[in-house]
Design a protein around this motif. Structure first.
Motif, PDB file in Angstrom:
ATOM      1  N   GLU A 148       1.037  -1.131   0.118  1.00 50.85           N
ATOM      2  CA  GLU A 148      -0.003  -0.157   0.072  1.00 50.85           C
ATOM      3  C   GLU A 148       1.181   1.111  -0.042  1.00 50.85           C
ATOM      4  O   GLU A 148       1.589   1.113   0.684  1.00 50.85           O
ATOM      5  N   LEU A 162      -0.326   8.315  -1.147  1.00 50.33           N
ATOM      6  CA  LEU A 162      -0.752   8.908  -2.499  1.00 50.33           C
ATOM      7  C   LEU A 162      -0.921  10.557  -2.142  1.00 50.33           C
ATOM      8  O   LEU A 162      -2.145  10.576  -0.738  1.00 50.33           O
ATOM      9  N   GLN A 194      -4.775  10.276   0.140  1.00 53.11           N
ATOM     10  CA  GLN A 194      -5.543   8.748  -0.289  1.00 53.11           C
ATOM     11  C   GLN A 194      -4.313   7.303  -0.081  1.00 53.11           C
ATOM     12  O   GLN A 194      -3.393   7.835  -0.607  1.00 53.11           O
ATOM     13  N   ALA A 246      -3.352   3.498  -1.794  1.00 55.74           N
ATOM     14  CA  ALA A 246      -3.724   3.320  -3.060  1.00 55.74           C
ATOM     15  C   ALA A 246      -2.942   1.316  -2.326  1.00 55.74           C
ATOM     16  O   ALA A 246      -2.192   1.305  -2.430  1.00 55.74           O
ATOM     17  N   GLU A 247      -4.315   0.470  -2.660  1.00 59.46           N
ATOM     18  CA  GLU A 247      -3.041  -0.552  -2.986  1.00 59.46           C
ATOM     19  C   GLU A 247      -2.685  -1.105  -5.185  1.00 59.46           C
ATOM     20  O   GLU A 247      -3.308  -1.194  -5.022  1.00 59.46           O
ATOM     21  N   PHE A 271      -2.982   0.044 -10.033  1.00 60.27           N
ATOM     22  CA  PHE A 271      -3.665   0.473  -8.452  1.00 60.27           C
ATOM     23  C   PHE A 271      -4.535  -0.705  -8.427  1.00 60.27           C
ATOM     24  O   PHE A 271      -5.295  -0.491  -9.389  1.00 60.27           O
ATOM     25  N   SER A 272      -5.533  -1.692  -7.519  1.00 56.90           N
ATOM     26  CA  SER A 272      -6.850  -1.887  -7.256  1.00 56.90           C
ATOM     27  C   SER A 272      -8.040  -1.131  -8.243  1.00 56.90           C
ATOM     28  O   SER A 272      -8.957  -1.310  -8.874  1.00 56.90           O
ATOM     29  N   HIS A 273      -8.079   0.225  -7.826  1.00 56.17           N
ATOM     30  CA  HIS A 273      -9.215   1.044  -7.775  1.00 56.17           C
ATOM     31  C   HIS A 273      -9.113   2.170  -8.902  1.00 56.17           C
ATOM     32  O   HIS A 273     -10.015   2.822  -9.076  1.00 56.17           O
ATOM     33  N   ILE A 274      -8.205   2.008  -9.685  1.00 60.58           N
ATOM     34  CA  ILE A 274      -7.643   2.541 -11.220  1.00 60.58           C
ATOM     35  C   ILE A 274      -8.002   1.697 -12.301  1.00 60.58           C
ATOM     36  O   ILE A 274      -7.318   0.057 -11.893  1.00 60.58           O
ATOM     37  N   MET A 303      -4.851  11.381 -12.135  1.00 57.97           N
ATOM     38  CA  MET A 303      -3.098  10.516 -10.100  1.00 57.97           C
ATOM     39  C   MET A 303      -2.036  10.982 -10.974  1.00 57.97           C
ATOM     40  O   MET A 303      -0.973  11.717  -9.787  1.00 57.97           O
TER      41      MET A 303
END
Length: 169
Positions: A40, A43, A50, A52-53, A68-71, A80
């Motif tokens: 992790e 950022l 935030q 990020a994973e 990243f898992s969320h993008i 970003m």
């Protein structure tokens, strides 16, 4: 991750890569892929913070490519750009005796053998042969090789480095 952790900047996001949300990262680590050791990242861009994973990552040349898992698309990745990547200092691997992380040396006071304060370590430079302390103080900027020939002691408790270094060097 707790708010009391000591966060250390380890690079920044250069921009989007491809169409599936991958990012180009400019690490400020000795080895390009060292950042992948941390699952992790925090950022930071201005007041926006935030977590990020990391889903996937690889080193390509001197650059890191990360997903990243969320993008999941290029548009989200493009937003970003410019974020600083931070990791908790507490998660760094232990150093060997007489080994130091640069981030731990920055901000230390440097004194010579006569007890004269030469200034504060503002950054380090890599020269190939050895690292060099960049020290700024009332006697100007000094470039001191970070080698045992010139460095007598690094005291992490008092945050002081004692060097065999004259004012006229």
């Amino acid at each position: 991750m707790s708010e009391t952790q000591n966060w250390v900047a380890m690079g920044y996001i250069k921009g989007a890569f491809g169409v599936k949300g991958w990012l180009k990262i400019q690490p400020s680590t000795e080895y390009t892929d060292s950042l992948l050791d941390y699952p992790e990242w925090r950022l930071v861009k201005g007041k926006d913070v935030q977590i990020a994973e990391i889903e996937a990552g690889k080193a390509v040349g001197g650059e890191l490519q990360v997903k990243f898992s969320h993008i999941n698309d290029r548009d989200a990745a493009a937003l970003m750009r410019g974020y600083t990547i931070e990791v908790p200092r507490e998660s760094f691997a232990e150093t060997e005796e007489d080994e130091f992380y640069w981030t731990d040396l920055v901000g230390m006071q440097v004194v010579n053998r006569d007890g004269v304060a030469l200034g504060e370590v503002v950054k380090l430079m890599e020269t190939g042969a050895h690292d060099v302390l960049v020290v700024r103080g009332e006697y100007g900027e000094k470039l001191i090789p970070f080698v045992s020939h010139f460095i007598d002691d690094v005291n992490q408790e008092t945050r002081t480095i004692t060097a065999d270094w004259g004012l006229d060097y």
